[in-house]
Design a protein around this motif. Structure first.
Motif, PDB file in Angstrom:
ATOM      1  N   LYS A 152       0.821  -1.210   0.000  1.00  0.00           N
ATOM      2  CA  LYS A 152       0.000   0.000   0.000  1.00  0.00           C
ATOM      3  C   LYS A 152       0.860   1.267   0.000  1.00  0.00           C
ATOM      4  O   LYS A 152       0.502   2.264  -0.646  1.00  0.00           O
ATOM      5  N   ASN A 153       1.990   1.227   0.687  1.00  0.00           N
ATOM      6  CA  ASN A 153       2.877   2.394   0.705  1.00  0.00           C
ATOM      7  C   ASN A 153       3.576   2.596  -0.637  1.00  0.00           C
ATOM      8  O   ASN A 153       3.794   3.729  -1.068  1.00  0.00           O
ATOM      9  N   GLU A 154       3.943   1.493  -1.276  1.00  0.00           N
ATOM     10  CA  GLU A 154       4.635   1.579  -2.556  1.00  0.00           C
ATOM     11  C   GLU A 154       3.687   2.038  -3.667  1.00  0.00           C
ATOM     12  O   GLU A 154       4.098   2.755  -4.585  1.00  0.00           O
ATOM     13  N   TRP A 159      -4.607  -0.031  -6.199  1.00  0.00           N
ATOM     14  CA  TRP A 159      -5.470  -1.207  -6.224  1.00  0.00           C
ATOM     15  C   TRP A 159      -6.435  -1.174  -5.053  1.00  0.00           C
ATOM     16  O   TRP A 159      -6.209  -0.466  -4.067  1.00  0.00           O
ATOM     17  N   SER A 160      -7.480  -1.987  -5.157  1.00  0.00           N
ATOM     18  CA  SER A 160      -8.421  -2.117  -4.054  1.00  0.00           C
ATOM     19  C   SER A 160      -7.744  -2.803  -2.875  1.00  0.00           C
ATOM     20  O   SER A 160      -6.689  -3.435  -3.014  1.00  0.00           O
ATOM     21  N   ALA A 161      -8.369  -2.699  -1.704  1.00  0.00           N
ATOM     22  CA  ALA A 161      -7.822  -3.338  -0.506  1.00  0.00           C
ATOM     23  C   ALA A 161      -7.718  -4.846  -0.699  1.00  0.00           C
ATOM     24  O   ALA A 161      -6.717  -5.463  -0.293  1.00  0.00           O
ATOM     25  N   ALA A 162      -8.719  -5.458  -1.343  1.00  0.00           N
ATOM     26  CA  ALA A 162      -8.698  -6.908  -1.557  1.00  0.00           C
ATOM     27  C   ALA A 162      -7.551  -7.320  -2.474  1.00  0.00           C
ATOM     28  O   ALA A 162      -6.889  -8.341  -2.248  1.00  0.00           O
ATOM     29  N   THR A 163      -7.306  -6.519  -3.510  1.00  0.00           N
ATOM     30  CA  THR A 163      -6.205  -6.833  -4.425  1.00  0.00           C
ATOM     31  C   THR A 163      -4.856  -6.692  -3.729  1.00  0.00           C
ATOM     32  O   THR A 163      -3.940  -7.494  -3.944  1.00  0.00           O
ATOM     33  N   CYS A 164      -4.712  -5.702  -2.882  1.00  0.00           N
ATOM     34  CA  CYS A 164      -3.467  -5.533  -2.125  1.00  0.00           C
ATOM     35  C   CYS A 164      -3.214  -6.731  -1.216  1.00  0.00           C
ATOM     36  O   CYS A 164      -2.063  -7.173  -1.064  1.00  0.00           O
TER      37      CYS A 164
END
Length: 268
Positions: A152-154, A159-164
């Motif tokens: 998420k930081n990079e 992307w969505s939370a689920a994809t992350c």
């Protein structure tokens, strides 16, 4: 200013002009969400692939001949398309891998890892930078939450939370397959895989013909498996077929074989 010298042989086409070298991937993609390291599928690909067969004909051929066991035709199509990016992009390397029948398991593991790094900049950044930095900590461990925060930081809001979450899981899976992390349960300890001499020589000869960020002694491919600084120098000085010298920040290579293919022909 101190210079750094690393000799690289430039390939030429039949006219004598410099040939365009293949390059490491730089565009972020999501293929790792459906295929992590894929060591056994990679081995099957090397054993069966014939680059002379048109890409449109390969899927049905691979499915009918069961290259990948009982996998569905849809899955076979995805594997083939993914391996085109991992291996066909580097045709000389693919030729070597097709002929390398006696490759041991440790060599196969790190070669699959390096080719995934070459074809996937997210995995390359994760294993060649983030895990390297984590290894320097007092308690070098990771878990899915740590990796999720890194993703998420990079790539904030990409992307969505689920994809992350999927990315975090697949990055952990691929790194575990590569021998960089302990398997299964969190938190996972950071490990270093075995890098046989032939595997290291393969990588160095491969990188000579590839456009990539870094040098032959400082890059995410070597750093990801712990080959840095003095330990790397020791390995390079003992490596057959290569003469390596370092004076301060000046490094120099001399190669017995002019190309990866020539090295494989003389060595394997």
């Amino acid at each position: 200013m101190t210079a750094r010298v690393e000799a690289v042989t430039i390939a030429t086409d039949p006219t004598g002009a410099p040939a365009e070298r293949p390059a490491e991937a730089t565009d972020i993609h999501t293929r790792i969400l459906r295929l992590a390291l894929g060591i056994e599928d990679s081995r099957a690909y090397w054993e069966h692939i014939d680059p002379a067969v048109p890409a449109v004909e390969r899927a049905l051929l691979a499915f009918e001949q069961r290259w990948f066991g009982s996998k569905s035709l849809e899955r076979v199509r995805f594997l083939l398309s993914s391996f085109v990016h991992r291996y066909d992009t580097f045709p000389e390397a693919l030729g070597v891998l097709r002929r390398w029948n006696a490759m041991d398991a440790s060599t196969r593991q790190v070669i699959c890892h390096w080719h995934l790094q070459l074809s996937d900049p997210l995995y390359r950044r994760f294993t060649g930078m983030f895990l390297v930095e984590r290894r320097a900590l007092r308690d070098p461990k990771v878990d899915r939450d740590i990796v999720l925060r890194w993703v998420k930081n990079e790539f904030p809001e990409r992307w969505s939370a689920a994809t992350c979450v999927q990315f975090a899981s697949k990055l952990l899976s691929a790194a575990s397959e590569a021998g960089l992390l302990s398997p299964k349960r969190d938190p996972r300890a950071l490990l270093l895989p075995k890098v046989p001499e032939l595997a290291l020589a393969y990588l160095l000869h491969l990188l000579r013909g590839v456009r990539f960020a870094g040098t032959l002694t400082e890059n995410p491919y070597l750093a990801s498996v712990g080959l840095v600084d003095g330990f790397l120098d020791q390995r390079l000085r003992a490596l057959p077929g290569i003469q390596f010298r370092r004076m301060a920040h000046l490094t120099e290579f001399e190669w017995e074989a002019p190309t990866l293919g020539a090295w494989a022909e003389a060595t394997l």
